[in-house]
Design a protein around this motif. Structure first.
Motif, short mmCIF file in Angstrom:
data_model
loop_
_atom_site.label_atom_id
_atom_site.label_comp_id
_atom_site.label_asym_id
_atom_site.label_seq_id
_atom_site.Cartn_x
_atom_site.Cartn_y
_atom_site.Cartn_z
N UNK A 49 8.55 5.69 -3.17
CA UNK A 49 7.48 6.46 -3.82
C UNK A 49 7.89 7.93 -3.94
N UNK A 50 8.55 8.47 -2.94
CA UNK A 50 8.99 9.86 -2.99
C UNK A 50 10.09 10.04 -4.03
N UNK A 51 10.96 9.05 -4.18
CA UNK A 51 11.99 9.14 -5.20
C UNK A 51 11.38 9.13 -6.60
N UNK A 52 10.41 8.26 -6.80
CA UNK A 52 9.74 8.20 -8.10
C UNK A 52 9.04 9.51 -8.41
N UNK A 53 8.39 10.09 -7.41
CA UNK A 53 7.71 11.36 -7.61
C UNK A 53 8.70 12.46 -7.98
N UNK A 72 0.83 -1.20 0.00
CA UNK A 72 0.00 0.00 0.00
C UNK A 72 0.87 1.24 0.00
N UNK A 73 0.30 2.37 -0.38
CA UNK A 73 1.04 3.63 -0.38
C UNK A 73 1.64 3.87 1.02
N UNK A 74 2.94 4.14 1.05
CA UNK A 74 3.65 4.43 2.31
C UNK A 74 3.41 3.35 3.36
N UNK A 75 3.33 2.11 2.92
CA UNK A 75 3.05 1.02 3.86
C UNK A 75 4.15 0.87 4.90
N UNK A 92 0.87 3.52 -9.66
CA UNK A 92 0.35 2.29 -9.08
C UNK A 92 1.09 1.97 -7.79
N UNK A 93 0.47 1.21 -6.90
CA UNK A 93 1.19 0.75 -5.70
C UNK A 93 2.42 -0.05 -6.10
N UNK A 94 3.46 0.00 -5.27
CA UNK A 94 4.70 -0.70 -5.55
C UNK A 94 4.46 -2.20 -5.60
N UNK A 95 4.88 -2.83 -6.70
CA UNK A 95 4.66 -4.26 -6.90
C UNK A 95 5.98 -5.02 -6.84
N UNK A 96 5.90 -6.24 -6.34
CA UNK A 96 7.05 -7.13 -6.26
C UNK A 96 6.73 -8.41 -7.04
N UNK A 97 7.64 -8.84 -7.91
CA UNK A 97 7.50 -10.11 -8.62
C UNK A 97 8.67 -11.01 -8.29
N UNK A 98 8.38 -12.27 -8.09
CA UNK A 98 9.41 -13.27 -7.81
C UNK A 98 9.27 -14.42 -8.81
N UNK A 99 10.36 -14.67 -9.55
CA UNK A 99 10.38 -15.79 -10.47
C UNK A 99 11.26 -16.89 -9.90
N UNK A 100 10.69 -18.02 -9.52
CA UNK A 100 11.52 -19.12 -9.01
C UNK A 100 12.34 -19.73 -10.15
N UNK A 101 13.23 -20.63 -9.80
CA UNK A 101 14.02 -21.30 -10.83
C UNK A 101 13.07 -21.97 -11.82
#
Length: 209
Positions: A167-171, A156-159, A182-191
């Motif tokens: 978020x402040x750097x991006x702004x 979430x924003x400023x979670x 958009x809210x910051x997203x994390x993706x994880x690709x396993x082997x």
């Protein structure tokens, strides 16, 4: 909103060409003075200096608009002015521009996160990851698909403090308010994980769109 700001502030005795171009570009685009002032102040300019500079550049731009408007047609700042390895202040951290393009508007930003911040993001997201989904083109519903085998989550924003800093750097880099992204997203690709070739758009003719 203002476009991404250029390299670090010029000495207060004058305004570097890249900042002159940045101001002119955004004035031509119709960006209001308050947004221009905010980006300049966040980039380290003295507020009074920024106010006067915006006033002068706007006055000059308006005079050109009245006397020879063709000069401002599709005016864009020269992308070559933001050279490789240019240092940009992104809120609380100096980052380096790997390369920059105007059309399309694209840049590579190096050193945006520290190793410690990356480790913390991985730690914070580890307990929240769920199998990534795709949008069904017929119904618009989210569903698990064999074409995408990653895991993902979002904050979430400023979670937390790290997310707030990011978020402040991006702004600061884009000149856009935090809530326009958009809210910051994390993706994880396993082997062996993958996302097979796909298009990142929705066809208006599909019912699910």
């Amino acid at each position: 909103m203002a476009t991404a700001n250029p390299v670090q502030p010029a000495p207060q005795l004058g305004l570097a060409p890249e900042w002159q171009d940045w101001l002119t570009t955004n004035i031509v685009r119709g960006v209001v003075d308050a947004d221009l002032l905010r980006v300049m102040c966040e980039s380290g300019f003295d507020e009074q200096f920024a106010r006067v500079t915006i006033l002068v550049v706007r006055s000059m731009t308006e005079r050109v608009r009245q006397q020879n408007p063709s000069l401002l047609t599709e005016y864009k700042a020269d992308p070559m002015r933001m050279s490789a390895n240019a240092v940009v202040r992104a809120f609380d951290r100096d980052v380096r521009i790997g390369f920059c393009m105007t059309d399309p508007n694209l840049a590579l930003v190096n050193d945006f996160l520290s190793e410690q911040e990356c480790a913390k993001l991985i730690q914070f997201s580890s307990g929240k990851l769920k199998r990534s989904e795709v949008v069904d083109r017929q119904t618009g519903a989210l569903e698990i698909s064999g074409v995408r085998s990653s895991e993902g989550t979002h904050f979430g924003y400023a979670e937390n403090q790290i997310v707030d800093r990011i978020e402040r750097r991006l702004a600061a880099l884009t000149g856009l308010p935090i809530d326009h992204g958009e809210p910051l997203q994390i993706l994880h690709y396993p082997v062996g994980g993958e996302y097979l070739p796909h298009h990142d758009y929705f066809d208006p003719s599909d019912p699910g769109s």
